[in-house]
Design a protein around this motif. Structure first.
Motif, PDB file in Angstrom:
ATOM      1  N   LEU B   6      75.347  80.759  37.751  1.00 21.23           N
ATOM      2  CA  LEU B   6      76.076  82.433  38.638  1.00 21.23           C
ATOM      3  C   LEU B   6      76.769  82.322  40.169  1.00 21.23           C
ATOM      4  O   LEU B   6      76.466  80.928  40.395  1.00 21.23           O
ATOM      5  CB  LEU B   6      75.988  83.589  37.957  1.00 21.23           C
ATOM      6  N   ALA B   7      77.623  82.097  40.441  1.00 20.36           N
ATOM      7  CA  ALA B   7      78.300  82.041  41.726  1.00 20.36           C
ATOM      8  C   ALA B   7      77.194  82.867  42.562  1.00 20.36           C
ATOM      9  O   ALA B   7      76.789  82.279  43.627  1.00 20.36           O
ATOM     10  CB  ALA B   7      79.653  82.832  42.047  1.00 20.36           C
ATOM     11  N   SER B  16      69.127  87.611  42.944  1.00 16.44           N
ATOM     12  CA  SER B  16      68.586  88.906  41.706  1.00 16.44           C
ATOM     13  C   SER B  16      69.968  90.047  42.511  1.00 16.44           C
ATOM     14  O   SER B  16      70.473  91.241  41.608  1.00 16.44           O
ATOM     15  CB  SER B  16      67.670  89.760  42.489  1.00 16.44           C
ATOM     16  N   GLN B  17      70.435  90.440  43.207  1.00 15.72           N
ATOM     17  CA  GLN B  17      71.092  91.265  43.877  1.00 15.72           C
ATOM     18  C   GLN B  17      72.423  91.579  42.963  1.00 15.72           C
ATOM     19  O   GLN B  17      72.621  92.500  42.531  1.00 15.72           O
ATOM     20  CB  GLN B  17      71.819  90.793  45.645  1.00 15.72           C
ATOM     21  N   VAL B  18      72.304  90.688  43.153  1.00 12.92           N
ATOM     22  CA  VAL B  18      74.256  89.864  42.172  1.00 12.92           C
ATOM     23  C   VAL B  18      74.235  90.700  40.716  1.00 12.92           C
ATOM     24  O   VAL B  18      74.594  91.346  39.487  1.00 12.92           O
ATOM     25  CB  VAL B  18      74.677  88.402  42.656  1.00 12.92           C
ATOM     26  N   LEU B  22      75.823  93.843  38.621  1.00 13.55           N
ATOM     27  CA  LEU B  22      76.569  92.982  37.110  1.00 13.55           C
ATOM     28  C   LEU B  22      76.135  93.734  36.168  1.00 13.55           C
ATOM     29  O   LEU B  22      76.681  93.629  35.459  1.00 13.55           O
ATOM     30  CB  LEU B  22      76.732  91.722  37.109  1.00 13.55           C
ATOM     31  N   TYR B  23      74.628  93.692  35.812  1.00 14.14           N
ATOM     32  CA  TYR B  23      74.178  93.950  34.796  1.00 14.14           C
ATOM     33  C   TYR B  23      73.679  95.650  35.035  1.00 14.14           C
ATOM     34  O   TYR B  23      73.243  96.718  33.929  1.00 14.14           O
ATOM     35  CB  TYR B  23      72.880  93.169  34.078  1.00 14.14           C
ATOM     36  N   GLY B  24      74.049  96.340  36.035  1.00 10.56           N
ATOM     37  CA  GLY B  24      74.013  98.020  35.725  1.00 10.56           C
ATOM     38  C   GLY B  24      74.006  99.010  34.957  1.00 10.56           C
ATOM     39  O   GLY B  24      73.183  99.508  34.572  1.00 10.56           O
ATOM     40  N   LEU B 330      82.678  93.248  34.182  1.00  9.64           N
ATOM     41  CA  LEU B 330      84.202  92.170  34.256  1.00  9.64           C
ATOM     42  C   LEU B 330      84.974  91.762  35.095  1.00  9.64           C
ATOM     43  O   LEU B 330      84.822  90.358  36.038  1.00  9.64           O
ATOM     44  CB  LEU B 330      84.618  91.960  32.955  1.00  9.64           C
ATOM     45  N   GLU B 331      85.210  92.726  36.064  1.00  4.57           N
ATOM     46  CA  GLU B 331      86.120  91.676  37.306  1.00  4.57           C
ATOM     47  C   GLU B 331      85.419  91.448  38.070  1.00  4.57           C
ATOM     48  O   GLU B 331      86.065  90.109  39.181  1.00  4.57           O
ATOM     49  CB  GLU B 331      87.597  92.950  38.089  1.00  4.57           C
ATOM     50  N   ASP B 332      84.138  91.541  38.677  1.00  6.44           N
ATOM     51  CA  ASP B 332      83.286  91.117  40.070  1.00  6.44           C
ATOM     52  C   ASP B 332      82.724  90.140  39.328  1.00  6.44           C
ATOM     53  O   ASP B 332      83.028  88.506  40.238  1.00  6.44           O
ATOM     54  CB  ASP B 332      82.513  92.589  39.924  1.00  6.44           C
TER      55      ASP B 332
END
Lengths: 342, 342
Positions: B6-7, B16-18, B22-24, B330-332
């Motif tokens: 991923l980016a 890990s933050q991203v 995303l997976y929240g 999904l947008e993010d």
């Protein structure tokens, strides 16, 4: 390496004669399969098309599809779903061959350059994957078949990988050997027979009996094939022999010999096997193993065992299916396996 | 090589933050997937078990399964079938990685020895085959999914083999490039989104819109990934760069540069590309290509194009799904792809 080929090639009867006899009642079915596979192998992508065209030159005896049709004709009519399943078992077998040839670094199959020799390793791995995937696509068109075929494929690969993991394992047990040949070779024959019977309206018990016939027939075939690798005549068998010893692959004759020896003889045998596995040549050691096999009449015992396995296959077949041309051909197929020169 | 990652890894925001962001909304779903895969990877056969255990160390970001869950949550509840499909897309991806690592002769993945390095080529090919087969077995448990997943797998392999067949083809068209990245990378994202939506009761039109979102997002990802191979910072990208030039693989920036040049510039470029493909080193030629890319502001155009593709993905998503936490993620995800440093 997968077992391949019928007794025919090595028996005094010509291959084409045997095939003509075996496939007599299903000649029309096999033609439908041929047409189906030609249509399947047409690919819009020129490079894939070229690879598949090249591959079609390897076309073998198609015993697995023949089992689908013969088992089907034991119980009823042949329908489109039989052709689909016949295509899938042939595609699964073909995919394993493409990957096997790469793994074995085989240059030639049936006098044609192998895929990896002509097109490289990448093309070979990916083409095998494409053929598996194509097989799975077709299998989803036949109700109840997709899961059985996918599970069978997984078992075949597990059988092959168990063999890889046991290379050089001189402690391999008879049970492990039987499990390996069951998975890597026998179950695709078993499933071919089962699906053929199922699709013709056989009862679950009859379908299971046909599966048992196929499993046992496949096991006997692999036992004979493994034995020929040790003591066959290269001219007759049509491939280089002794590769299993070099690969540290213990097969039935060696396992039986190991059992027949006393402790010191056994230690000596293990030393010989170790040398065969680790040295490039080891001609003296190979000769000594051949001598021990002859001295202890191991090949006679192996053949006896294969005969018992075939008998079990025949018993299972005869208990489930009525006599007729299709059942007769399945019986003949089993008998031919024992005719290979040991 | 498949697009991976991923980016996040390359962006200033920590990975890990991203992922946590995303997976929240699907943390529980991802945990169910983890449990499912652990159970799947248990094998009665010790050698296969060992290989699968080793493989589990490679666990990546699991974006494809995340797409199944996020797309599902755009339209309704998550059910067991989502977990099964999430497992299958991850298994298909894993199988392609195992075979890719062998093909690329990669020694290490995520700082762990690759399968073929540790266990040899045979184990690597067969393990990939086992994982594909296992995926297909699971897929047959989900009504309507098996055929889509098998067809997708075939397309992925065809995309990869097209790339192999076009190695060194300096005439590769933009259309061919787009077809290759669509097949080898994008459609597995597309199908993940489509299946997730379908299983949550989305209409066929909504499911198709989500598939389009996934396809376009995957295409943009591969465009950026290919561009980073040419001009990225090895430190940030985390792998050796310039491999595509060495492999004779023409990607979007080079194709756009070829279009931007006049006849003599174009002939010169083709000569440079030929040298990069045929020589081991070709440092001077690589530098000149980098210079030409900068001079003609190609990377800006590539990024512009990727942005348009992402916009199309977002339009498709927003037209089909109502706003909410899952759609937002999904947008993010799509936006992050553009944040990778070009």
């Amino acid at each position: 390496m997968n077992a391949e080929g019928l007794a025919a090639e090595e028996s005094p009867i010509g291959r084409s004669q045997v095939l003509a006899h075996l496939y007599g009642p299903i000649a029309g079915d096999m033609e439908k399969l041929r047409e189906y596979l030609v249509a399947e192998f047409k690919s819009a992508e020129p490079y894939v098309h070229e690879l598949l065209e090249h591959l079609s030159q390897f076309r073998g005896k198609q015993i697995r599809p023949a089992c689908v049709f013969l088992a089907g004709r034991c119980f009823g009519e042949i329908r489109t779903d039989h052709v689909r399943c016949a295509a899938v078992v042939e595609l699964i077998h073909t995919a394993t061959l493409v990957h096997d040839d790469l793994l074995d670094q085989a240059d030639v199959r049936r006098r044609v350059e192998t895929i990896h020799t002509r097109y490289g390793d990448r093309a070979s791995i990916l083409l095998g994957d494409i053929i598996y995937a194509r097989g799975f696509v077709i299998s989803t068109e036949v109700e109840g078949a997709a899961r059985l075929l996918a599970e069978c494929t997984r078992e075949i690969c597990i059988g092959e990988i168990m063999q890889v993991g046991n290379a050089g394992n001189l402690e391999l047990t008879l049970q492990q050997y039987e499990e390996i040949i069951h998975r890597k070779t026998a179950i695709l024959y078993g499933l071919s027979c089962k699906l053929g019977a199922m699709l013709s309206g056989a009862s679950p018990e009859q379908a299971d009996a046909l599966e048992r016939y196929g499993n046992r027939m496949g096991e006997a075939f692999q036992i004979i094939d493994d034995s020929l690798d040790l003591v066959g005549d290269p001219e007759l068998v049509g491939k280089s022999l002794g590769t299993d010893l070099g690969n540290g692959k213990l097969t039935l004759p060696v396992l039986m010999l190991r059992e027949a020896l006393d402790q010191s003889g056994r230690d000596h045998l293990l030393q010989l096997l170790k040398t065969c596995h680790e040295s490039e040549d080891a001609a003296k050691e190979r000769q000594e193993i051949a001598h021990l096999l002859a001295e202890h009449r191991i090949m006679e015992q192996v053949k006896e065992r294969a005969r018992a396995v075939i008998q079990d296959a025949l018993d299972s077949l005869r208990a489930a299916a009525d006599p007729g041309p299709a059942r007769q051909r399945l019986e003949d197929l089993a008998e031919y396996i024992l005719q290979r020169e040991l």
